[in-house]
Design an enzyme around this catalytic site. Structure first.
Site, PDB file in Angstrom:
ATOM      1  N   TYR A 199       0.937  -1.271   0.037  1.00 44.91           N
ATOM      2  CA  TYR A 199       0.009  -0.207  -0.031  1.00 44.91           C
ATOM      3  C   TYR A 199       0.817   1.503  -0.072  1.00 44.91           C
ATOM      4  CZ  TYR A 199      -3.011   3.647   1.697  1.00 44.91           C
ATOM      5  OH  TYR A 199      -3.623   4.960   1.659  1.00 44.91           O
ATOM      6  N   TRP A 247      -4.816   1.052  10.616  1.00 47.99           N
ATOM      7  CA  TRP A 247      -4.833   0.550   9.301  1.00 47.99           C
ATOM      8  C   TRP A 247      -4.538  -0.493   8.773  1.00 47.99           C
ATOM      9  CZ3 TRP A 247      -7.308   2.521   5.659  1.00 47.99           C
ATOM     10  CH2 TRP A 247      -6.931   2.704   4.141  1.00 47.99           C
ATOM     11  N   GLU A 306     -11.000   4.113   4.889  1.00 52.09           N
ATOM     12  CA  GLU A 306     -10.601   4.993   5.898  1.00 52.09           C
ATOM     13  C   GLU A 306     -11.725   5.319   7.122  1.00 52.09           C
ATOM     14  OE1 GLU A 306      -7.844   6.242   6.591  1.00 52.09           O
ATOM     15  OE2 GLU A 306      -6.973   6.317   4.398  1.00 52.09           O
TER      16      GLU A 306
END
Length: 187
Positions: free
Chosen positions: A20, A51, A43
């Site tokens: 990512y 995350w 998000e």
């Protein structure tokens, strides 16, 4: 040796966090409404969690939310919500699931008005990425005046679960802000 942002530096090659960071984080997303919707959704599900947790479930989120097809998700009903709440592969939070469906509907409304979600995002900064990177010993603020203003705008339009901290992470993710550490090779 590759230098990455602090938040990605301690993960091994091949992990979702490194992939990512190296291939998505901070890359300007302008014309891909589906990807913008996906990143906004991830998000908002990350809110209050790590995350890493969200990225590790990303494939499950894609499957659960029709590959983030805005038109399909906008038509999810209460039966779909109940099915998602029983899906152990995603984060099962009713408010976040319902916010995702609502947000797809808001993007559809923008489309019906002749605007795109991308236009709405990028007009905030006249289409130019803002450089907010910091040195390794500094910390990027979790929100700023841009994320606060854009959060208010999104809420006024009808988006949900888009507080300034979530919006700040989103703006960094889609390249509105270049938040890579100054020392990062991916800057």
């Amino acid at each position: 040796m590759v230098t990455r942002c602090r938040w990605a530096a301690n993960y091994e090659e091949g992990t979702p966090m490194v992939a990512y960071h190296d291939h998505e984080f901070g890359h300007p997303v302008r014309d891909d409404e589906r990807l913008l919707f996906e990143l906004l959704t991830l998000e908002l599900f990350q809110s209050g969690l790590s995350w890493r947790t969200v990225l590790n479930k990303r494939a499950n989120f894609k499957a659960a939310f029709a590959d983030f097809d805005i038109n399909q998700v906008a038509h999810f009903d209460q039966q779909d919500v109940e099915q998602l709440l029983s899906d152990a592969g995603i984060i099962r939070n009713r408010m976040k699931i319902e916010a995702t469906i609502n947000n797809a509907q808001q993007i559809q409304t923008l489309h019906h008005q002749g605007e795109t979600f991308s236009d709405l995002i990028w007009q905030q900064i006249n289409g130019q990425t803002l450089d907010i990177g910091v040195d390794q010993d500094e910390k990027i603020a979790s929100q700023n005046t841009l994320s606060e203003a854009f959060s208010k705008q999104l809420k006024k339009i009808g988006f949900k679960f888009v507080g300034p901290v979530t919006v700040e992470s989103f703006l960094q993710a889609v390249g509105v802000e270049n938040a890579h550490d100054l020392e990062c090779d991916f800057r």
